[in-house]
Design a protein around this motif. Sequence first.
Motif, short mmCIF file in Angstrom:
data_model
loop_
_atom_site.label_atom_id
_atom_site.label_comp_id
_atom_site.label_asym_id
_atom_site.label_seq_id
_atom_site.Cartn_x
_atom_site.Cartn_y
_atom_site.Cartn_z
N PHE A 106 15.09 -17.40 20.82
CA PHE A 106 15.16 -17.59 22.26
C PHE A 106 15.33 -16.25 22.95
O PHE A 106 16.23 -15.47 22.63
CB PHE A 106 16.33 -18.51 22.62
N VAL A 107 14.44 -15.98 23.90
CA VAL A 107 14.51 -14.74 24.69
C VAL A 107 14.65 -15.13 26.16
O VAL A 107 13.74 -15.73 26.73
CB VAL A 107 13.25 -13.88 24.49
N PRO A 108 15.77 -14.82 26.78
CA PRO A 108 15.97 -15.23 28.18
C PRO A 108 14.98 -14.57 29.12
O PRO A 108 14.63 -13.39 28.95
CB PRO A 108 17.40 -14.77 28.49
N VAL A 109 14.53 -15.30 30.10
CA VAL A 109 13.72 -14.74 31.18
C VAL A 109 14.61 -14.11 32.23
O VAL A 109 14.37 -13.00 32.70
CB VAL A 109 12.82 -15.82 31.81
N ILE A 110 15.66 -14.80 32.63
CA ILE A 110 16.59 -14.31 33.64
C ILE A 110 17.90 -13.91 32.95
O ILE A 110 18.51 -14.71 32.25
CB ILE A 110 16.89 -15.38 34.71
N GLU A 111 18.31 -12.67 33.14
CA GLU A 111 19.56 -12.18 32.55
C GLU A 111 20.60 -11.78 33.59
O GLU A 111 21.73 -11.48 33.23
CB GLU A 111 19.26 -11.00 31.63
N SER A 112 20.20 -11.78 34.86
CA SER A 112 21.13 -11.44 35.94
C SER A 112 20.78 -12.28 37.15
O SER A 112 19.60 -12.46 37.49
CB SER A 112 21.01 -9.95 36.30
N LEU A 113 21.81 -12.77 37.85
CA LEU A 113 21.57 -13.55 39.05
C LEU A 113 21.13 -12.67 40.23
O LEU A 113 20.70 -13.20 41.26
CB LEU A 113 22.82 -14.35 39.44
N LEU A 114 21.18 -11.36 40.07
CA LEU A 114 20.58 -10.47 41.09
C LEU A 114 19.07 -10.39 40.94
O LEU A 114 18.40 -9.85 41.83
CB LEU A 114 21.15 -9.06 40.98
#
Length: 402
Positions: free
Chosen positions: A4-12
Amino acid sequence: MTQFVPVIESLLDTDLYKFTMMQEILHHQPETQSEYAFKCRNRPATPLSSFKDEIEAQLDHLCQLRFADDELAYLGSLRFIKSDFVDFLRLFQLQRRFITVSVAAGRPDDLDIRVKGPMLHCMLFEIYLLAIVNEVYFRQFPQAPALATGRARLAAKVAQLQQLGDQPLHRFPFVFFDFGTRRRYSRTWHEEMVQTLARDVGHFMRGTSNVLLAKRHGLTPIGTMAHEYLQAFQCFGSRLRDFQKNALEHWVREYRGDLGIALTDVVGTDAFLRDFDLYFCKLFDGVRHDSGDPFEWGEKIIAHYQKMKIDPSTKQLVFSDGLNLERAIALYRRFADRARTGFGIGTDLSNDCGQEPLQIVMKLVSCNGQPVAKVSDTPGKGMCEDENFLNYLCDVFKIERQ
């Protein structure tokens, strides 16, 4: 098993106008309930429904994220972001129960994605979701050739810009912004593209809508309002006929001179200009184009300012509808001796890697249990799920149905 590789890692990792709209809603309409609907306007090479499980997993990860202290400090450093909003975000976490993903009824190739709940807890989903759908979709293609294509095409654009030279060709300089988060090929490519443009043609590239990239690379975050903000005011208690005036008035009271670019096409430019009177013409720094013929729009806006006895050269025309560099430069040549111009370029920069981009959107479809509508200047870009309300809206604003 694939890692699994996240697409979004920061809510900014979203566009600035999500925060600016969210702050206004927090301060004036915090109880608002909303519903958003996903739509793909073209036919993907591979059915989006085949990516349902991965999209669900990415949303699970997204809803575990929180704003970090340095991210909140950055937001708080922007003079138009207020401390109570930062305090709200310190406690904020996206709620998985508010977003559902299913195969569309009767359309097995399509996804039906809905976000439903309090507007303050739903409105941030849009950009994250669109970036997730894009990146999950484009991971199916060989990455090395795509990135090689993207870099070659970006290098050609840099060379094209460098040929413009350092001095303005017209009264006002040519400037553009990255508006590519929602339809980017991938998060890493988006950052590489922004870094390259900032390094090589930074005198033209004046900022990015992406708050995380602005923070990381010392760029100006760009953005004011989107369609959902004005659409919501269709349900906020004033007469429907007055919703645009009500929305603009609230914006002025919230930001008091900052973020002064108004969006013109929620119910079409002609209907907007009937409401954009001398008061608003003076209060707002300019207007943004997002549908319809941009050359006709620009002439119409300049004529409107002149009718109001306002020098158009004191105002800014921001173009942001499906632009590429060629179209942006042509628009600059048409208008830059009469008004300040700016160009928000999205897909042509962030997803020009050899595959056909997805034309995906996530739009507000109801607010406080009532339908809302967007009636675009471009056929096919409008969105409303209630025909009776759409007919009523068009009648009120004297709009021809598309």
